[in-house]
Motif scaffolding. Structure first.
Motif, PDB file in Angstrom:
ATOM      1  N   PRO A 251       0.810  -1.228   0.000  1.00 33.10           N
ATOM      2  CA  PRO A 251       0.000   0.000   0.000  1.00 33.10           C
ATOM      3  C   PRO A 251       0.841   1.275   0.000  1.00 33.10           C
ATOM      4  N   THR A 252       1.988   1.256   0.675  1.00 34.16           N
ATOM      5  CA  THR A 252       2.792   2.483   0.706  1.00 34.16           C
ATOM      6  C   THR A 252       3.251   2.875  -0.699  1.00 34.16           C
ATOM      7  N   LEU A 253       3.570   1.889  -1.533  1.00 35.80           N
ATOM      8  CA  LEU A 253       4.001   2.189  -2.891  1.00 35.80           C
ATOM      9  C   LEU A 253       2.837   2.654  -3.756  1.00 35.80           C
ATOM     10  N   THR A 254       1.687   1.995  -3.653  1.00 35.32           N
ATOM     11  CA  THR A 254       0.536   2.399  -4.466  1.00 35.32           C
ATOM     12  C   THR A 254       0.043   3.791  -4.086  1.00 35.32           C
ATOM     13  N   GLU A 255       0.066   4.103  -2.787  1.00 38.43           N
ATOM     14  CA  GLU A 255      -0.357   5.437  -2.361  1.00 38.43           C
ATOM     15  C   GLU A 255       0.613   6.503  -2.861  1.00 38.43           C
ATOM     16  N   THR A 256       1.909   6.209  -2.812  1.00 37.61           N
ATOM     17  CA  THR A 256       2.899   7.164  -3.313  1.00 37.61           C
ATOM     18  C   THR A 256       2.741   7.374  -4.814  1.00 37.61           C
ATOM     19  N   LEU A 257       2.447   6.300  -5.553  1.00 35.39           N
ATOM     20  CA  LEU A 257       2.232   6.424  -6.998  1.00 35.39           C
ATOM     21  C   LEU A 257       0.985   7.249  -7.293  1.00 35.39           C
ATOM     22  N   ALA A 258      -0.090   7.028  -6.529  1.00 40.83           N
ATOM     23  CA  ALA A 258      -1.310   7.810  -6.744  1.00 40.83           C
ATOM     24  C   ALA A 258      -1.061   9.292  -6.473  1.00 40.83           C
ATOM     25  N   THR A 259      -0.281   9.589  -5.444  1.00 38.10           N
ATOM     26  CA  THR A 259       0.052  10.989  -5.157  1.00 38.10           C
ATOM     27  C   THR A 259       0.884  11.587  -6.277  1.00 38.10           C
ATOM     28  N   TRP A 260       1.818  10.833  -6.805  1.00 36.40           N
ATOM     29  CA  TRP A 260       2.655  11.350  -7.900  1.00 36.40           C
ATOM     30  C   TRP A 260       1.839  11.577  -9.161  1.00 36.40           C
ATOM     31  N   ARG A 261       0.890  10.686  -9.449  1.00 36.60           N
ATOM     32  CA  ARG A 261       0.067  10.854 -10.645  1.00 36.60           C
ATOM     33  C   ARG A 261      -0.804  12.105 -10.563  1.00 36.60           C
ATOM     34  N   SER A 262      -1.202  12.459  -9.368  1.00 33.73           N
ATOM     35  CA  SER A 262      -2.070  13.628  -9.229  1.00 33.73           C
ATOM     36  C   SER A 262      -1.298  14.937  -9.167  1.00 33.73           C
ATOM     37  N   ARG A 263      -0.086  14.895  -8.603  1.00 33.98           N
ATOM     38  CA  ARG A 263       0.658  16.158  -8.421  1.00 33.98           C
ATOM     39  C   ARG A 263       2.045  16.156  -9.032  1.00 33.98           C
ATOM     40  N   HIS A 264       2.550  14.997  -9.454  1.00 34.72           N
ATOM     41  CA  HIS A 264       3.896  14.880 -10.014  1.00 34.72           C
ATOM     42  C   HIS A 264       4.951  15.467  -9.065  1.00 34.72           C
ATOM     43  N   ALA A 265       4.740  15.210  -7.773  1.00 32.54           N
ATOM     44  CA  ALA A 265       5.699  15.675  -6.769  1.00 32.54           C
ATOM     45  C   ALA A 265       6.813  14.647  -6.622  1.00 32.54           C
ATOM     46  N   ILE A 266       7.936  15.108  -6.071  1.00 29.59           N
ATOM     47  CA  ILE A 266       9.067  14.192  -5.829  1.00 29.59           C
ATOM     48  C   ILE A 266       8.650  13.180  -4.768  1.00 29.59           C
ATOM     49  N   PRO A 267       8.699  11.883  -5.074  1.00 32.37           N
ATOM     50  CA  PRO A 267       8.226  10.880  -4.113  1.00 32.37           C
ATOM     51  C   PRO A 267       9.136  10.809  -2.894  1.00 32.37           C
ATOM     52  N   PRO A 268       8.542  10.642  -1.723  1.00 35.01           N
ATOM     53  CA  PRO A 268       9.368  10.527  -0.501  1.00 35.01           C
ATOM     54  C   PRO A 268       9.884   9.107  -0.310  1.00 35.01           C
ATOM     55  N   LEU A 269      10.730   8.962   0.689  1.00 35.94           N
ATOM     56  CA  LEU A 269      11.246   7.656   1.058  1.00 35.94           C
ATOM     57  C   LEU A 269      10.121   6.829   1.679  1.00 35.94           C
ATOM     58  N   ILE A 270       9.989   5.568   1.271  1.00 41.29           N
ATOM     59  CA  ILE A 270       8.973   4.688   1.832  1.00 41.29           C
ATOM     60  C   ILE A 270       9.660   3.485   2.466  1.00 41.29           C
ATOM     61  N   GLU A 271       8.913   2.745   3.258  1.00 40.07           N
ATOM     62  CA  GLU A 271       9.450   1.562   3.928  1.00 40.07           C
ATOM     63  C   GLU A 271       8.582   0.369   3.580  1.00 40.07           C
ATOM     64  N   VAL A 272       9.196  -0.687   3.079  1.00 41.86           N
ATOM     65  CA  VAL A 272       8.506  -1.916   2.707  1.00 41.86           C
ATOM     66  C   VAL A 272       9.240  -3.084   3.340  1.00 41.86           C
ATOM     67  N   ALA A 273       8.519  -3.861   4.150  1.00 40.31           N
ATOM     68  CA  ALA A 273       9.100  -5.042   4.818  1.00 40.31           C
ATOM     69  C   ALA A 273      10.336  -4.676   5.622  1.00 40.31           C
ATOM     70  N   GLY A 274      10.295  -3.524   6.289  1.00 41.71           N
ATOM     71  CA  GLY A 274      11.423  -3.097   7.104  1.00 41.71           C
ATOM     72  C   GLY A 274      12.605  -2.568   6.343  1.00 41.71           C
ATOM     73  N   ARG A 275      12.454  -2.363   5.015  1.00 41.18           N
ATOM     74  CA  ARG A 275      13.561  -1.895   4.184  1.00 41.18           C
ATOM     75  C   ARG A 275      13.217  -0.524   3.621  1.00 41.18           C
ATOM     76  N   PRO A 276      14.057   0.490   3.832  1.00 43.53           N
ATOM     77  CA  PRO A 276      13.776   1.817   3.268  1.00 43.53           C
ATOM     78  C   PRO A 276      14.020   1.816   1.760  1.00 43.53           C
ATOM     79  N   LEU A 277      13.030   2.287   1.001  1.00 38.83           N
ATOM     80  CA  LEU A 277      13.122   2.319  -0.454  1.00 38.83           C
ATOM     81  C   LEU A 277      12.886   3.737  -0.956  1.00 38.83           C
ATOM     82  N   GLN A 278      13.604   4.091  -2.016  1.00 41.92           N
ATOM     83  CA  GLN A 278      13.410   5.379  -2.672  1.00 41.92           C
ATOM     84  C   GLN A 278      12.772   5.142  -4.046  1.00 41.92           C
ATOM     85  N   PRO A 279      11.459   5.414  -4.194  1.00 42.05           N
ATOM     86  CA  PRO A 279      10.826   5.207  -5.507  1.00 42.05           C
ATOM     87  C   PRO A 279      11.040   6.404  -6.429  1.00 42.05           C
TER      88      PRO A 279
END
Length: 533
Positions: A251-279
């Protein structure tokens, strides 16, 4: 291979039995039509062949041969090229005979050869199709000559026969030229398609071997591409089937993608399975086109930045060794010469002792920095802590004048880690030195070693001392280079320990414990199964 042979090769490889079957059905239809026309014309004067008996025999023979050739085409016998040549040769012979026994070239039956000869130009090599056209033209002219001899009052038309013969050649070569152009175009299209498939496969393999996770999501949120790195980063490597739609992703990735599609903002750092990811997101076209998602492990980026920092530090230490150590050696040598003078008073000797002490401190700082910058590449091995740690404890106690007391807590027997042995030894010795330096002085220092597995199946190794602990406002700074609370410290011991841990994929975390200070080593690549099981 000459040009005709190459053309023949192209023709044979491009021709299929479907063409032979189609031509057989056409022939059967023509033969049946001739027989039906002859039967309907009997007694009505609609069609009066010059040689009725021969014409009837030719038509029935043609129908029988057409049926036989159709059956041979259906069972693919004999070879394709031979079968096609025999088919069209039968057409030439039988239609020329039908024209002879009918009304000659002016009767119109010779026009029926145009379709088989066009098929010959398309399906056969140029020499064979030209041979069939020559046989048809010579046969047509020959039957006109024979009719002129056999029937004195028959109408013969050599001009029309010559025109039809020329038309046969024109039909064959026009059909051959068009077919050759089509074959060249098909070969070119097939070559381009093959190159496109090869490039697609090459791109797929390159994408799959990338360390950066790559995901392509179409306009309907269906996943088109998902490489191996993305499966690892999103913790789907052990899943029975990979995610197929966007809703199957975290969900963290899908929500970040939905935010980017609406505003094209620079995506923030997210955490998936305890691992920090930069999308990172990128549209491959307009708004309704697929979206490309890149996933980078933030820890890997931090390690790369750390490597760059170490490279810069290496260059800095080389300059330090040249610019500081040489004058420091001169100062130290001068101090030793002055110390040998018998005319020095007590105050002078106190000042010389201060110079000597600080020279040694600066020399230790330079040695620590050079040791950090020049450390060798990691050579990790599987270490069984239950046997390895006691050896290090015994080694440490033998090399220290005031060794602390050690105790081990937790379930140790089956804990194994992947680490460079010499670097782990340096980390532990540095942490134990720090604990020993800050321990209570009213009794022998005590250091407790604890090992356990956390919720993420990482091995946690705690080094706990009985000192005063770490001030809360210093927890974030204690691992920084050159930060120290001791008057004679260099501020590099804990920093080097952290760098060595990160170089081996581990983390060093300072914290407070009920007994005192605690330094936690988090080892994510733990193998905690029994090696004998």
């Amino acid at each position: 291979m000459n040009r005709d042979a190459r053309r023949a090769h192209v023709v044979h490889t491009g021709t299929t039995w479907r063409s032979a079957v189609t031509l057989s059905f056409y022939r059967s239809a023509i033969a049946f039509g001739l027989v039906a026309t002859l039967s309907a014309a009997d007694g009505h004067g609609l069609f009066a062949p010059d040689f009725p008996s021969l014409f009837r025999a030719v038509c029935l023979t043609y129908l029988a041969l057409a049926a036989c050739l159709a059956g041979a085409a259906l069972v693919h016998w004999p070879g394709l090229a031979v079968h096609l040549f025999v088919q069209i040769l039968v057409d030439v012979v039988m239609i020329v005979l039908a024209s002879f026994s009918g009304n000659g070239a002016s009767g119109g039956l010779a026009m029926l050869l145009l379709a088989p000869l066009a098929a010959a130009g398309i399906l056969l090599p140029s020499r064979l199709s030209g041979l069939l056209a020559a046989l048809a033209a010579l046969g047509l002219i020959g039957q006109e000559i024979l009719r002129h001899w056999q029937l004195a009052d028959a109408h013969t038309d050599f001009v029309q026969a010559g025109i039809l013969g020329a038309l046969y050649f024109a039909t064959v070569f026009v059909a051959y030229g068009l077919a050759r152009r089509i074959r060249v175009s098909d070969a070119s299209a097939a070559s381009h398609a093959s190159q496109a498939r090869d490039m697609a496969e090459l791109n797929r393999r390159i994408i799959d071997r990338m360390q950066t996770g790559a995901i392509v999501v179409d306009a309907n949120d269906r996943i088109q591409i998902l490489n191996h790195a993305a499966l690892e980063l999103l913790d789907y490597s052990d899943a029975e089937s990979p995610p197929a739609t966007l809703t199957d992703l975290p969900p963290t990735l899908t929500e970040t993608l939905a935010t980017w599609r609406s505003r094209h903002a620079i995506p923030p750092l997210i955490e998936v399975a305890g691992r920090p990811l930069q999308p990172q997101f990128s549209a491959l076209g307009g708004d309704e086109t697929p979206t490309l998602i890149f996933l980078d492990d933030a820890r890997r980026a931090s390690e790369q930045a750390q490597q760059m920092k170490l490279m810069s530090l290496g260059r800095l230490t080389a300059s330090i060794a040249h610019e500081i150590r040489n004058p420091l050696g001169a100062i130290s040598h001068a101090e030793q010469l002055l110390a040998e003078s018998p005319r020095l008073g007590a105050d002078d000797r106190r000042l010389l002792a201060m110079i000597h002490r600080h020279c040694q401190r600066i020399d230790r700082i330079i040695s620590d920095v050079l040791g950090l910058a020049r450390r060798s590449a990691q050579q990790p091995r599987i270490l069984e802590l239950a046997a390895w740690v006691p050896e290090m404890v015994a080694d440490y106690r033998e090399t220290r004048d005031d060794p602390p007391q050690f105790s081990q807590m937790g379930d140790w027997p089956f804990h194994r880690v992947r680490f460079d042995p010499s670097q782990l030894r340096q980390v532990l010795f540095s942490l134990w030195d720090n604990s020993n330096r800050h321990a209570r002085r009213d009794r022998a220092p005590r250091i407790e070693l604890r090992a356990h597995i956390d919720a993420n199946r990482n091995l946690v190794l705690d080094i706990v001392d009985d000192g005063p602990g770490i001030a809360p406002d210093l927890l974030d700074r204690i691992l920084e280079p050159f930060f120290t609370t001791a008057a004679d410290g260099t501020g590099l011991g804990l920093h080097i320990a952290r760098e060595l841990c990160e170089a081996n994929g581990a983390r060093l975390i300072p914290m407070n414990h009920a007994r005192g200070a605690c330094f936690r080593i988090l080892l994510p690549r733990t193998i905690d199964e029994d090696p004998n099981s």
